[in-house]
Write an enzyme that holds these catalytic residues in place. Structure first.
Site, PDB file in Angstrom:
ATOM      1  CB  SER A 129      -0.933  -0.004   1.214  1.00  0.00           C
ATOM      2  OG  SER A 129      -0.194  -0.210   2.406  1.00  0.00           O
TER       3      SER A 129
ATOM      4  CG  ASN B 112      -4.630  -4.561  12.481  1.00  0.00           C
ATOM      5  OD1 ASN B 112      -3.990  -4.524  11.428  1.00  0.00           O
ATOM      6  ND2 ASN B 112      -5.126  -5.680  12.978  1.00  0.00           N
TER       7      ASN B 112
ATOM      8  CG  ASN C  76     -16.876  25.765 -24.921  1.00  0.00           C
ATOM      9  OD1 ASN C  76     -17.860  26.324 -25.416  1.00  0.00           O
ATOM     10  ND2 ASN C  76     -16.048  25.016 -25.625  1.00  0.00           N
TER      11      ASN C  76
ATOM     12  CE  LYS D 277      -5.138   3.258   4.962  1.00  0.00           C
ATOM     13  NZ  LYS D 277      -6.067   2.079   4.954  1.00  0.00           N
TER      14      LYS D 277
ATOM     15  CB  SER E 231     -14.213  25.341 -29.683  1.00  0.00           C
ATOM     16  OG  SER E 231     -14.223  24.534 -30.845  1.00  0.00           O
TER      17      SER E 231
ATOM     18  CB  THR F 194     -41.012  26.748  -9.990  1.00  0.00           C
ATOM     19  OG1 THR F 194     -42.067  27.250 -10.814  1.00  0.00           O
ATOM     20  CG2 THR F 194     -40.922  27.581  -8.721  1.00  0.00           C
ATOM     21  CG  HIS F 195     -41.996  23.419 -12.843  1.00  0.00           C
ATOM     22  ND1 HIS F 195     -42.238  22.113 -12.499  1.00  0.00           N
ATOM     23  CD2 HIS F 195     -42.770  24.172 -12.012  1.00  0.00           C
ATOM     24  CE1 HIS F 195     -43.132  22.070 -11.523  1.00  0.00           C
ATOM     25  NE2 HIS F 195     -43.463  23.298 -11.200  1.00  0.00           N
TER      26      HIS F 195
ATOM     27  CE  LYS G 212     -19.401  26.515 -28.169  1.00  0.00           C
ATOM     28  NZ  LYS G 212     -19.362  25.108 -28.566  1.00  0.00           N
TER      29      LYS G 212
ATOM     30  CD  GLN H 149      -3.628  -2.205   1.668  1.00  0.00           C
ATOM     31  OE1 GLN H 149      -2.982  -2.556   2.653  1.00  0.00           O
ATOM     32  NE2 GLN H 149      -3.360  -2.651   0.459  1.00  0.00           N
TER      33      GLN H 149
ATOM     34  CE1 TYR I 164      -6.943  -3.033   8.493  1.00  0.00           C
ATOM     35  CE2 TYR I 164      -6.045  -5.253   8.222  1.00  0.00           C
ATOM     36  CZ  TYR I 164      -6.185  -3.947   7.767  1.00  0.00           C
ATOM     37  OH  TYR I 164      -5.579  -3.563   6.606  1.00  0.00           O
TER      38      TYR I 164
ATOM     39  CD  GLU J 205     -19.601  22.196 -20.147  1.00  0.00           C
ATOM     40  OE1 GLU J 205     -18.781  21.435 -20.688  1.00  0.00           O
ATOM     41  OE2 GLU J 205     -20.196  23.089 -20.773  1.00  0.00           O
TER      42      GLU J 205
HETATM   43  N1  ARG Z   1      -1.968  -1.183   4.751  1.00  0.00           N
HETATM   44  C1  ARG Z   1      -2.900  -1.596   5.747  1.00  0.00           C
HETATM   45  C2  ARG Z   1      -4.183  -0.817   5.592  1.00  0.00           C
HETATM   46  O1  ARG Z   1      -4.171   0.156   4.943  1.00  0.00           O
HETATM   47  C3  ARG Z   1      -2.314  -1.337   7.102  1.00  0.00           C
HETATM   48  C4  ARG Z   1      -2.708  -2.319   8.135  1.00  0.00           C
HETATM   49  C5  ARG Z   1      -2.155  -3.648   7.879  1.00  0.00           C
HETATM   50  N2  ARG Z   1      -2.477  -4.565   8.906  1.00  0.00           N
HETATM   51  C6  ARG Z   1      -2.425  -5.863   8.691  1.00  0.00           C
HETATM   52  N3  ARG Z   1      -2.715  -6.600   9.681  1.00  0.00           N
HETATM   53  N4  ARG Z   1      -2.123  -6.362   7.560  1.00  0.00           N
HETATM   54  O2  ARG Z   1      -5.211  -1.183   6.123  1.00  0.00           O
END
Ligand code: ARG
Length: 481
Positions: free
Chosen positions: A23, A110, A285, A325, A277, A155-156, A283, A322, A317, A290
């Site tokens: 990660s 964790n 824009n 994130k 454009s 409205t509408h 144009k 993970q 956990y 948007e």
């Molecule tokens: N990279 C893990 C996460 O984002 C961190 C925790 C990992 N814990 C584990 N027991 N593998 O959740």
């Protein structure tokens, strides 16, 4: 491959498994929070006598040094590590040897990751609140300058009754004000420290979780260690609030796009906030509006994605978590970008007041007021409604506005009309008579603006403890990367 574990394994991790599991490519985003959490943890271990004074000092100094080097761009967070936690610990061990190996005493990745994500998100709750605050200031300035700028209310998407630009923008002011209140609510509810929850069942070390919580600016520790490591409610709440911010921005964008169209020409987006454009030279824009409207789907997606990820996870956990994130980081960056750009677009936008006023006048937005005039002269409302309906038909046929009718023409439809009808249906009167709280009449609007100004002057963020300065004893730049 650089991992914190491996003792009970007899084989190397398959490279694909390693890549799938790692990660660091995204959790390096909270390198600072990870190191701040470690400093607080070490300080607490020292206070409790679990680490010696010397070990505590050495560890705190080394983590601070690593943080400084990373912030200064001198130390690169290498992707050869599994995650940011492994990077920091390995670097510490490199520099301090055995003392470095004591960092993780009484802690699990964790509760560590639960803390890092909470610290990171908490800071971003404040950042989004700050951007919303800026947007509210922009809106309030436009409102103050436009309490007399008439425009049709819809409205509408059909012209309904006359309002003012101040009143119309005042509606968005309320929306973004509530968005700020949501940020504050989330902050208060999430502000408990999960560190010390261990892997799931706490620890046998005599940790002082209240102390760690205090060092990190929390209101206290979380009260169940299983929940501490597996609670992602605050992220869901935040994504939900961010989705609402985007929904508001998207509605506003839609109006800017319509108002900026050749047909409406109520506003002109500044050149700096428009695009051209490649083929059509004429144009200009409204791409920013948007894109903001388009990116709304992405933030909603993050919310639904995390809700779905969480729905089947047994306590405590699990690695599924993970997945929180990348989508939260993306939603945060998206919303922050949209808020900043939208604010820039709004504060440089030109309002074509004449067009707005003419549009209000030529859309029969004063038809209700003409009916009210008749009611005030003894005509039952339903009859008045019918009479004014005939007037509108007559005007459409002649291509004129109600105000353009002569007294004879009016009297031919209803003898009740007298000279004072013209004042009664003038744009000024139509708006000015609407003085109930929250209505567009100037006096009503002024009161609301004064009240909103007062609310805006109170900044809840200024009352929060400056824990970061106290913990690190050196100033921290506010930018994130
Ligand atoms: N990279 C893990 C996460 O984002 C961190 C925790 C990992 N814990 C584990 N027991 N593998 O959740």
């Amino acid at each position: 491959m650089a991992q914190l574990w491996g003792g009970r394994f007899t084989k190397e991790t398959d490279q694909l498994v390693y890549n799938f599991n790692a990660s660091i490519s995204f959790d390096k985003k909270f390198y600072r929070q990870d190191m701040e959490g470690s400093i607080a943890h070490v300080k607490m271990l020292g206070k409790q006598g679990i680490l010696t004074e010397q070990e505590t000092q050495d560890l705190v100094a080394a983590v601070k040094q690593i943080l400084r080097e990373v912030e200064a761009g001198e130390l690169e967070i290498s992707h050869e590590y599994e995650d940011i936690h492994s990077f920091v610990e390995a670097t510490l061990i490199d520099r301090l040897g055995d003392t470095g190996k004591k960092l993780h005493t009484g802690r699990s990745r964790n509760d560590q990751v639960a803390l890092d994500m909470r610290l990171y998100t908490r800071q971003e709750v404040l950042a989004v609140d700050g951007l919303l605050e800026e947007l509210l200031h922009t809106l309030l300035t436009i409102m103050e300058n436009n309490i007399g700028t008439f425009m049709p209310g819809f409205t509408h998407l059909q012209k309904a009754q006359p309002v003012t630009l101040a009143h119309h923008f005042g509606a968005y002011f309320e929306m973004f004000k509530r968005d700020r209140q949501r940020m504050q609510d989330i902050y208060r509810r999430m502000n408990y420290c999960p560190l010390g929850s261990g892997a799931l069942a706490g620890t046998t070390y005599d940790l002082d979780r209240y102390y760690t919580a205090e060092l990190l600016g929390f209101d206290g520790p979380t009260l169940n260690s299983m929940d501490g490591v597996s609670d992602r409610d605050y992220l869901i709440e935040y994504l939900s609030a961010l989705s609402t911010v985007m929904m508001h921005l998207s509605r506003f964008s839609e109006e800017v796009i319509i108002w900026n169209s050749n047909e409406y020409q109520f506003v002109e987006i500044d050149d700096a906030y428009s695009t051209g454009s490649s083929i059509m030279p004429q144009k200009k824009n409204p791409d920013i509006a948007e894109l903001v409207r388009g990116k709304t789907g992405r933030v909603y997606g993050a919310l639904i994605s995390l809700l779905t990820t969480m729905k089947g996870i047994p306590l405590a956990y699990n690695k599924d978590m993970q997945e929180d994130k990348e989508l939260v980081f993306d939603a945060i960056d998206t919303v922050k970008g949209c808020l900043a750009l939208f604010n820039g677009m709004l504060s440089t936008m030109k309002f074509n007041k004449d067009k707005m006023e003419a549009s209000a006048k030529h859309g029969f937005t004063n038809a209700t007021d003409a009916a009210d005039y008749l009611v005030n002269h003894g005509v039952p409302f339903r009859d008045a409604h019918g009479i004014v309906g005939q007037m509108v038909l007559y005007c459409i046929d002649k291509g004129i506005a109600i105000d353009d009718m002569s007294l004879e023409e009016l009297k031919a439809i209803s003898p009740v009309f007298a000279q004072d009808i013209f004042e009664a249906v003038s744009m000024e009167t139509c708006v000015e008579k609407r003085l109930t709280v929250g209505a567009p009449g100037q006096e009503a609007m002024k009161k609301v603006i004064a009240q909103e100004k007062e609310t805006l002057a109170q900044d809840w963020k200024s009352e929060l403890p400056d824990w970061e300065q106290a913990l690190l004893e050196f100033p921290i730049q506010n930018s994130q990367n």
